[in-house]
Design a protein around this motif. Structure first.
Motif, PDB file in Angstrom:
ATOM      1  N   ALA A  55       0.834  -1.207   0.000  1.00 17.90           N
ATOM      2  CA  ALA A  55       0.000   0.000   0.000  1.00 17.90           C
ATOM      3  C   ALA A  55       0.862   1.249   0.000  1.00 17.90           C
ATOM      4  N   PHE A  56       1.963   1.214   0.741  1.00 13.64           N
ATOM      5  CA  PHE A  56       2.887   2.356   0.773  1.00 13.64           C
ATOM      6  C   PHE A  56       3.507   2.594  -0.602  1.00 13.64           C
ATOM      7  N   VAL A  57       3.997   1.516  -1.231  1.00 13.65           N
ATOM      8  CA  VAL A  57       4.642   1.645  -2.543  1.00 13.65           C
ATOM      9  C   VAL A  57       3.657   2.162  -3.582  1.00 13.65           C
ATOM     10  N   ALA A  58       2.441   1.627  -3.559  1.00 14.83           N
ATOM     11  CA  ALA A  58       1.428   2.056  -4.530  1.00 14.83           C
ATOM     12  C   ALA A  58       1.057   3.522  -4.318  1.00 14.83           C
ATOM     13  N   PHE A  61      -0.850  11.532  -1.263  1.00 11.72           N
ATOM     14  CA  PHE A  61      -0.385  11.950   0.051  1.00 11.72           C
ATOM     15  C   PHE A  61      -1.291  11.400   1.159  1.00 11.72           C
ATOM     16  N   ALA A  62      -2.603  11.464   0.958  1.00 11.69           N
ATOM     17  CA  ALA A  62      -3.549  10.995   1.974  1.00 11.69           C
ATOM     18  C   ALA A  62      -3.394   9.494   2.213  1.00 11.69           C
ATOM     19  N   ALA A  63      -3.188   8.729   1.144  1.00 13.98           N
ATOM     20  CA  ALA A  63      -3.025   7.282   1.293  1.00 13.98           C
ATOM     21  C   ALA A  63      -1.727   6.949   2.023  1.00 13.98           C
ATOM     22  N   LEU A  64      -0.699   7.757   1.803  1.00 17.01           N
ATOM     23  CA  LEU A  64       0.555   7.556   2.531  1.00 17.01           C
ATOM     24  C   LEU A  64       0.351   7.796   4.024  1.00 17.01           C
ATOM     25  N   LEU A  65      -0.337   8.882   4.356  1.00 14.21           N
ATOM     26  CA  LEU A  65      -0.597   9.171   5.763  1.00 14.21           C
ATOM     27  C   LEU A  65      -1.380   8.045   6.433  1.00 14.21           C
ATOM     28  N   ALA A  66      -2.229   7.381   5.664  1.00 10.70           N
ATOM     29  CA  ALA A  66      -3.076   6.325   6.227  1.00 10.70           C
ATOM     30  C   ALA A  66      -2.265   5.106   6.673  1.00 10.70           C
ATOM     31  N   GLY A  83       8.060  12.056  11.648  1.00 10.27           N
ATOM     32  CA  GLY A  83       6.701  12.557  11.533  1.00 10.27           C
ATOM     33  C   GLY A  83       6.056  12.139  10.231  1.00 10.27           C
ATOM     34  N   ALA A  84       4.762  11.761  10.303  1.00  8.21           N
ATOM     35  CA  ALA A  84       4.074  11.204   9.137  1.00  8.21           C
ATOM     36  C   ALA A  84       4.045  12.162   7.965  1.00  8.21           C
ATOM     37  N   ALA A  85       3.757  13.438   8.201  1.00  8.31           N
ATOM     38  CA  ALA A  85       3.641  14.386   7.098  1.00  8.31           C
ATOM     39  C   ALA A  85       4.972  14.562   6.370  1.00  8.31           C
ATOM     40  N   ARG A  86       6.059  14.673   7.136  1.00  3.92           N
ATOM     41  CA  ARG A  86       7.375  14.852   6.511  1.00  3.92           C
ATOM     42  C   ARG A  86       7.828  13.588   5.786  1.00  3.92           C
ATOM     43  N   VAL A  87       7.558  12.429   6.392  1.00  5.10           N
ATOM     44  CA  VAL A  87       7.946  11.176   5.734  1.00  5.10           C
ATOM     45  C   VAL A  87       7.118  10.959   4.474  1.00  5.10           C
ATOM     46  N   ALA A  88       5.825  11.285   4.525  1.00  6.37           N
ATOM     47  CA  ALA A  88       4.980  11.152   3.332  1.00  6.37           C
ATOM     48  C   ALA A  88       5.486  12.080   2.230  1.00  6.37           C
ATOM     49  N   GLY A  89       5.857  13.280   2.601  1.00  4.13           N
ATOM     50  CA  GLY A  89       6.395  14.203   1.601  1.00  4.13           C
ATOM     51  C   GLY A  89       7.669  13.668   0.977  1.00  4.13           C
ATOM     52  N   GLN A  90       8.522  13.054   1.808  1.00  4.75           N
ATOM     53  CA  GLN A  90       9.746  12.457   1.279  1.00  4.75           C
ATOM     54  C   GLN A  90       9.423  11.274   0.367  1.00  4.75           C
ATOM     55  N   ALA A  91       8.402  10.504   0.738  1.00  3.55           N
ATOM     56  CA  ALA A  91       8.033   9.326  -0.047  1.00  3.55           C
ATOM     57  C   ALA A  91       7.536   9.702  -1.440  1.00  3.55           C
ATOM     58  N   LEU A  92       7.002  10.900  -1.575  1.00 11.12           N
ATOM     59  CA  LEU A  92       6.519  11.317  -2.890  1.00 11.12           C
ATOM     60  C   LEU A  92       7.644  11.394  -3.912  1.00 11.12           C
ATOM     61  N   THR A  93       8.888  11.516  -3.436  1.00  7.12           N
ATOM     62  CA  THR A  93      10.017  11.530  -4.372  1.00  7.12           C
ATOM     63  C   THR A  93      10.223  10.169  -5.017  1.00  7.12           C
ATOM     64  N   PHE A  94       9.600   9.115  -4.440  1.00  5.68           N
ATOM     65  CA  PHE A  94       9.710   7.781  -5.029  1.00  5.68           C
ATOM     66  C   PHE A  94       8.792   7.634  -6.245  1.00  5.68           C
ATOM     67  N   ARG A  95       8.027   8.665  -6.540  1.00  6.63           N
ATOM     68  CA  ARG A  95       7.024   8.572  -7.599  1.00  6.63           C
ATOM     69  C   ARG A  95       7.656   8.269  -8.957  1.00  6.63           C
ATOM     70  N   ARG A  96       8.919   8.685  -9.110  1.00  2.99           N
ATOM     71  CA  ARG A  96       9.578   8.477 -10.406  1.00  2.99           C
ATOM     72  C   ARG A  96       9.892   7.003 -10.670  1.00  2.99           C
ATOM     73  N   TYR A  97       9.811   6.173  -9.612  1.00  6.37           N
ATOM     74  CA  TYR A  97      10.090   4.753  -9.785  1.00  6.37           C
ATOM     75  C   TYR A  97       8.805   4.007 -10.126  1.00  6.37           C
ATOM     76  N   SER A  98       8.880   3.133 -11.104  1.00 10.30           N
ATOM     77  CA  SER A  98       7.742   2.281 -11.434  1.00 10.30           C
ATOM     78  C   SER A  98       7.598   1.205 -10.374  1.00 10.30           C
ATOM     79  N   PRO A  99       6.357   0.800 -10.049  1.00  8.91           N
ATOM     80  CA  PRO A  99       6.190  -0.303  -9.098  1.00  8.91           C
ATOM     81  C   PRO A  99       6.916  -1.571  -9.527  1.00  8.91           C
TER      82      PRO A  99
END
Length: 296
Positions: free
Chosen positions: A182-185, A192-197, A222-238
């Motif tokens: 779920a995190f990777v997807a 962002f909301a799904a990451l926080l979940a 912190g969830a918000a900062r980690v979620a923001g950092q995780a958005l940088t993974f968007r360039r990677y295909s699942p």
């Protein structure tokens, strides 16, 4: 069979256990191998017939060797060293081989090893030998130059720090995998909301890119900062995120052009991610056995 060959056979029967002790003490797979090899050298110079309990004797020898190695690390530091993540043990998603299973038994995840790195050498020895391998304090005391009661206090202090800082992972590996997927997807979708979940409010992300790369070691809380950092993974295909076990817990090996670019370990407690540890140091990645991941 010569006496030397017989002794070597007996030693090999204990090798997996000894490496598990050394890995918990040092957090380094190569240094753990060195400690085990030093134990063999000391055994080969000893009258083995005088050793009644070979397993116990070897465990305390490895403990002493590791304690000396940790103290040497500390004494050589003229200035604080850049923090670094411990070496991960990476296994196929289907399960580790017997040697890997011994190394990471009892949920020895990266998050726990990070906390062990914060202990002083004597505390770490007392905690690892007693709490993880049931070595009596009477045998630990001579190693640290303390009384059994003082050795007990060392372990007690270490235990309080571990309990306060190292979360106990959820035992259901299938559920762990669902949360990681779920995190990777969510990261790939930029949701962002799904990451926080799936992130615990107090989640911590630690990333180690190595001293040679800009960024080096970074820690985000912190969830918000980690979620923001995780958005940088968007360039990677699942499709480049390969499921794996990292220290026995659900994890991911990311690849770029077919080559490993990062090993990600997730600690999940209470159904949410409480810690993410990422090793992205190309030098250290090259030393890991990732062939078990097939195309990864």
């Amino acid at each position: 069979m010569t006496e030397h060959e017989f002794l070597a056979t007996r030693f090999e029967a204990h090798r997996g256990h000894l490496k598990a002790v050394a890995y918990r003490m040092l957090g380094s797979l190569s240094e753990a191998e060195d400690a085990v090899q030093e134990a063999w050298l000391r055994l080969s110079r000893t009258e083995a017939g005088e050793v009644e309990n070979l397993g116990g004797w070897l465990t305390t020898v490895v403990g002493r060797v590791c304690l000396d190695m940790l103290r040497t690390r500390t004494s050589r530091r003229e200035e604080p060293l850049e923090p670094r993540l411990p070496d991960p043990v990476v296994s196929p998603a289907g399960g580790p081989d017997p040697e890997q299973a011994a190394l990471v038994a009892d949920s020895v995840g990266l998050a726990l090893l990070v906390v062990l790195e914060s202990l002083n050498p004597a505390e770490r020895l007392a905690f690892v030998l007693h709490d993880m391998f049931a070595v009596p304090f009477e045998e630990i005391a001579p190693l640290v130059g303390r009384s059994p009661a003082a050795a007990r206090q060392l372990a007690s202090r270490a235990r309080r720090r571990v309990r306060g800082a190292a979360p106990v992972p959820d035992p259901d590996l299938a559920r762990q995998r669902e949360v990681v997927e779920a995190f990777v997807a969510a990261a790939h979708r930029g949701d962002f909301a799904a990451l926080l979940a799936v992130l615990d409010p107090d989640v911590v992300l630690r990333a180690d890119a190595g001293a040679r790369l800009e960024g080096g070691y970074a820690e985000v809380r912190g969830a918000a900062r980690v979620a923001g950092q995780a958005l940088t993974f968007r360039r990677y295909s699942p499709s480049t995120a390969h499921p794996a076990l990292v220290n026995g817990l659900a994890g991911v090996v990311n690849t770029v052009d077919g080559r490993p670019s990062a090993v990600m370990s997730f600690t999940i407690a209470g159904g949410r991610i409480v810690a993410i540890d990422i090793l992205a140091d190309p030098v250290r990645l090259a030393t890991l056995d990732l062939a078990v991941l097939g195309d990864a």
